[in-house]
Write a protein that holds these residues in place. Sequence first.
Motif, PDB file in Angstrom:
ATOM      1  N   VAL A  23       0.802  -1.088  -0.035  1.00 32.83           N
ATOM      2  CA  VAL A  23      -0.099  -0.047   0.062  1.00 32.83           C
ATOM      3  C   VAL A  23       0.971   1.383  -0.042  1.00 32.83           C
ATOM      4  O   VAL A  23       0.549   2.163  -0.709  1.00 32.83           O
ATOM      5  CB  VAL A  23      -1.051  -0.064   1.096  1.00 32.83           C
ATOM      6  N   PHE A  24       1.856   1.279   0.864  1.00 33.11           N
ATOM      7  CA  PHE A  24       2.744   2.466   0.963  1.00 33.11           C
ATOM      8  C   PHE A  24       3.646   2.536  -0.251  1.00 33.11           C
ATOM      9  O   PHE A  24       4.075   3.609  -0.677  1.00 33.11           O
ATOM     10  CB  PHE A  24       3.558   2.472   2.007  1.00 33.11           C
ATOM     11  N   THR A  25       4.096   1.590  -0.966  1.00 30.92           N
ATOM     12  CA  THR A  25       4.950   1.496  -2.248  1.00 30.92           C
ATOM     13  C   THR A  25       3.943   2.239  -3.141  1.00 30.92           C
ATOM     14  O   THR A  25       4.408   3.259  -4.016  1.00 30.92           O
ATOM     15  CB  THR A  25       5.154   0.281  -2.645  1.00 30.92           C
ATOM     16  N   TYR A  26       2.609   1.801  -3.272  1.00 30.40           N
ATOM     17  CA  TYR A  26       1.650   2.487  -4.202  1.00 30.40           C
ATOM     18  C   TYR A  26       1.593   3.778  -4.018  1.00 30.40           C
ATOM     19  O   TYR A  26       1.709   4.649  -4.935  1.00 30.40           O
ATOM     20  CB  TYR A  26       0.391   1.731  -4.141  1.00 30.40           C
ATOM     21  N   SER A  27       1.391   4.228  -2.800  1.00 35.00           N
ATOM     22  CA  SER A  27       1.238   5.609  -2.461  1.00 35.00           C
ATOM     23  C   SER A  27       2.760   6.374  -2.690  1.00 35.00           C
ATOM     24  O   SER A  27       2.254   7.603  -3.279  1.00 35.00           O
ATOM     25  CB  SER A  27       1.138   5.708  -0.834  1.00 35.00           C
ATOM     26  N   GLY A  28       3.756   5.967  -2.374  1.00 39.43           N
ATOM     27  CA  GLY A  28       4.898   6.711  -2.789  1.00 39.43           C
ATOM     28  C   GLY A  28       4.887   6.900  -4.355  1.00 39.43           C
ATOM     29  O   GLY A  28       5.571   7.863  -4.785  1.00 39.43           O
ATOM     30  N   LEU A  29       4.752   5.741  -4.936  1.00 35.23           N
ATOM     31  CA  LEU A  29       4.907   5.912  -6.337  1.00 35.23           C
ATOM     32  C   LEU A  29       3.889   6.834  -7.173  1.00 35.23           C
ATOM     33  O   LEU A  29       4.225   7.498  -8.059  1.00 35.23           O
ATOM     34  CB  LEU A  29       4.660   4.373  -7.142  1.00 35.23           C
ATOM     35  N   ILE A  30       2.770   6.819  -6.360  1.00 32.40           N
ATOM     36  CA  ILE A  30       1.840   7.944  -6.844  1.00 32.40           C
ATOM     37  C   ILE A  30       2.351   9.336  -6.825  1.00 32.40           C
ATOM     38  O   ILE A  30       2.255  10.397  -7.630  1.00 32.40           O
ATOM     39  CB  ILE A  30       0.336   7.888  -6.213  1.00 32.40           C
ATOM     40  N   HIS A  31       3.001   9.771  -5.452  1.00 35.85           N
ATOM     41  CA  HIS A  31       3.606  10.816  -5.440  1.00 35.85           C
ATOM     42  C   HIS A  31       4.835  11.227  -6.415  1.00 35.85           C
ATOM     43  O   HIS A  31       5.043  12.183  -6.841  1.00 35.85           O
ATOM     44  CB  HIS A  31       4.125  11.320  -3.788  1.00 35.85           C
ATOM     45  N   ILE A  32       5.585  10.114  -6.468  1.00 33.71           N
ATOM     46  CA  ILE A  32       6.596  10.408  -7.433  1.00 33.71           C
ATOM     47  C   ILE A  32       6.160  10.670  -8.694  1.00 33.71           C
ATOM     48  O   ILE A  32       6.625  11.414  -9.645  1.00 33.71           O
ATOM     49  CB  ILE A  32       7.540   9.019  -7.135  1.00 33.71           C
ATOM     50  N   ALA A  33       5.171  10.052  -9.341  1.00 37.17           N
ATOM     51  CA  ALA A  33       4.510  10.039 -10.439  1.00 37.17           C
ATOM     52  C   ALA A  33       4.179  11.607 -10.817  1.00 37.17           C
ATOM     53  O   ALA A  33       4.152  12.046 -11.791  1.00 37.17           O
ATOM     54  CB  ALA A  33       3.377   9.027 -10.904  1.00 37.17           C
ATOM     55  N   ASN A  34       3.439  12.210  -9.892  1.00 36.70           N
ATOM     56  CA  ASN A  34       3.053  13.382  -9.934  1.00 36.70           C
ATOM     57  C   ASN A  34       4.255  14.178  -9.957  1.00 36.70           C
ATOM     58  O   ASN A  34       4.322  15.363 -10.965  1.00 36.70           O
ATOM     59  CB  ASN A  34       2.354  13.883  -8.362  1.00 36.70           C
ATOM     60  N   ILE A  35       5.329  14.171  -9.271  1.00 39.42           N
ATOM     61  CA  ILE A  35       6.658  14.962  -9.483  1.00 39.42           C
ATOM     62  C   ILE A  35       7.180  14.972 -10.945  1.00 39.42           C
ATOM     63  O   ILE A  35       7.505  15.895 -11.578  1.00 39.42           O
ATOM     64  CB  ILE A  35       7.517  14.582  -8.441  1.00 39.42           C
ATOM     65  N   VAL A  36       7.148  13.650 -11.262  1.00 40.06           N
ATOM     66  CA  VAL A  36       7.855  13.664 -12.539  1.00 40.06           C
ATOM     67  C   VAL A  36       6.958  13.861 -13.721  1.00 40.06           C
ATOM     68  O   VAL A  36       7.271  13.893 -15.150  1.00 40.06           O
ATOM     69  CB  VAL A  36       8.341  12.147 -12.822  1.00 40.06           C
ATOM     70  N   GLY A  37       5.520  14.317 -13.328  1.00 39.52           N
ATOM     71  CA  GLY A  37       4.864  14.857 -14.598  1.00 39.52           C
ATOM     72  C   GLY A  37       3.471  14.041 -14.925  1.00 39.52           C
ATOM     73  O   GLY A  37       2.809  14.430 -15.979  1.00 39.52           O
ATOM     74  N   PHE A  38       3.230  12.741 -14.471  1.00 41.57           N
ATOM     75  CA  PHE A  38       2.039  12.124 -14.593  1.00 41.57           C
ATOM     76  C   PHE A  38       0.693  12.250 -14.003  1.00 41.57           C
ATOM     77  O   PHE A  38      -0.174  11.574 -13.939  1.00 41.57           O
ATOM     78  CB  PHE A  38       2.430  10.469 -14.476  1.00 41.57           C
ATOM     79  N   GLY A  39       0.787  13.368 -13.253  1.00 43.66           N
ATOM     80  CA  GLY A  39      -0.466  14.013 -12.590  1.00 43.66           C
ATOM     81  C   GLY A  39      -1.365  14.652 -13.434  1.00 43.66           C
ATOM     82  O   GLY A  39      -1.277  14.634 -14.639  1.00 43.66           O
ATOM     83  N   GLU A  40      -2.603  15.115 -12.932  1.00 42.41           N
ATOM     84  CA  GLU A  40      -3.410  15.487 -13.407  1.00 42.41           C
ATOM     85  C   GLU A  40      -3.302  16.880 -14.363  1.00 42.41           C
ATOM     86  O   GLU A  40      -3.653  17.256 -15.018  1.00 42.41           O
ATOM     87  CB  GLU A  40      -4.747  15.934 -12.757  1.00 42.41           C
ATOM     88  N   GLN A  41      -2.307  17.362 -13.527  1.00 38.92           N
ATOM     89  CA  GLN A  41      -1.836  18.824 -14.192  1.00 38.92           C
ATOM     90  C   GLN A  41       0.049  18.932 -14.065  1.00 38.92           C
ATOM     91  O   GLN A  41       0.393  18.253 -13.267  1.00 38.92           O
ATOM     92  CB  GLN A  41      -2.313  19.960 -13.617  1.00 38.92           C
ATOM     93  N   PRO A  42       0.511  19.690 -14.884  1.00 41.02           N
ATOM     94  CA  PRO A  42       2.034  19.696 -14.596  1.00 41.02           C
ATOM     95  C   PRO A  42       2.300  20.120 -13.130  1.00 41.02           C
ATOM     96  O   PRO A  42       1.583  20.994 -12.409  1.00 41.02           O
ATOM     97  CB  PRO A  42       2.469  20.922 -15.626  1.00 41.02           C
ATOM     98  N   TRP A  43       3.398  19.422 -12.485  1.00 42.22           N
ATOM     99  CA  TRP A  43       3.721  19.479 -11.117  1.00 42.22           C
ATOM    100  C   TRP A  43       4.035  21.034 -10.803  1.00 42.22           C
ATOM    101  O   TRP A  43       3.468  21.291  -9.643  1.00 42.22           O
ATOM    102  CB  TRP A  43       4.916  18.566 -10.538  1.00 42.22           C
ATOM    103  N   LEU A  44       4.521  21.773 -11.480  1.00 38.89           N
ATOM    104  CA  LEU A  44       5.122  23.033 -11.213  1.00 38.89           C
ATOM    105  C   LEU A  44       3.955  24.009 -11.187  1.00 38.89           C
ATOM    106  O   LEU A  44       3.993  25.078 -10.495  1.00 38.89           O
ATOM    107  CB  LEU A  44       6.215  23.472 -11.992  1.00 38.89           C
ATOM    108  N   GLU A  45       2.685  23.504 -11.678  1.00 39.71           N
ATOM    109  CA  GLU A  45       1.597  24.535 -11.577  1.00 39.71           C
ATOM    110  C   GLU A  45       0.792  24.130 -10.636  1.00 39.71           C
ATOM    111  O   GLU A  45      -0.469  24.695 -10.453  1.00 39.71           O
ATOM    112  CB  GLU A  45       0.810  24.172 -13.056  1.00 39.71           C
TER     113      GLU A  45
END
Length: 129
Positions: A23-45
């Motif tokens: 569960v925590f690996t999945y959660s951590g990977l979600i946060h990392i995916a957000n940082i590298v740009g796979f989130g709903e919007q660009p991370w810097l925005e």
Amino acid sequence: MNYLAKITNNSWMGIYLKILAFVFTYSGLIHIANIVGFGEQPWLETPRTWQIGDIVYGILDIVAAIGLWQGKAWGIICFLVGIISQFVIYTVFIDYFAFTQQQRETIHGLLVTEVILVSVFVVLLWWRK
């Protein structure tokens, strides 16, 4: 700390710690995916609070996952710190993290999940086999 080391010897707790590690690996990977740009919007925005959360919880979740998988006391501590701190910031400071009703509903779902994870952990602490 010695008590936390002893509880990992309980077979059910050991299994649960491995499940929590996933569960925590999945959660951590979600946060990392957000940082590298796979989130709903660009991370810097994204709002600064989200950026800080992604960094802090990306690291904390991965460290917790490693410790939980190994059955280490520090993994359990990271798990509890992560859950408790998220619960506090998402209840007391929700206005800094949720700007729409959909975001609030997502956060409330996360909080329910966290209550379930901690509740199972507490039950296994008291139940010894």
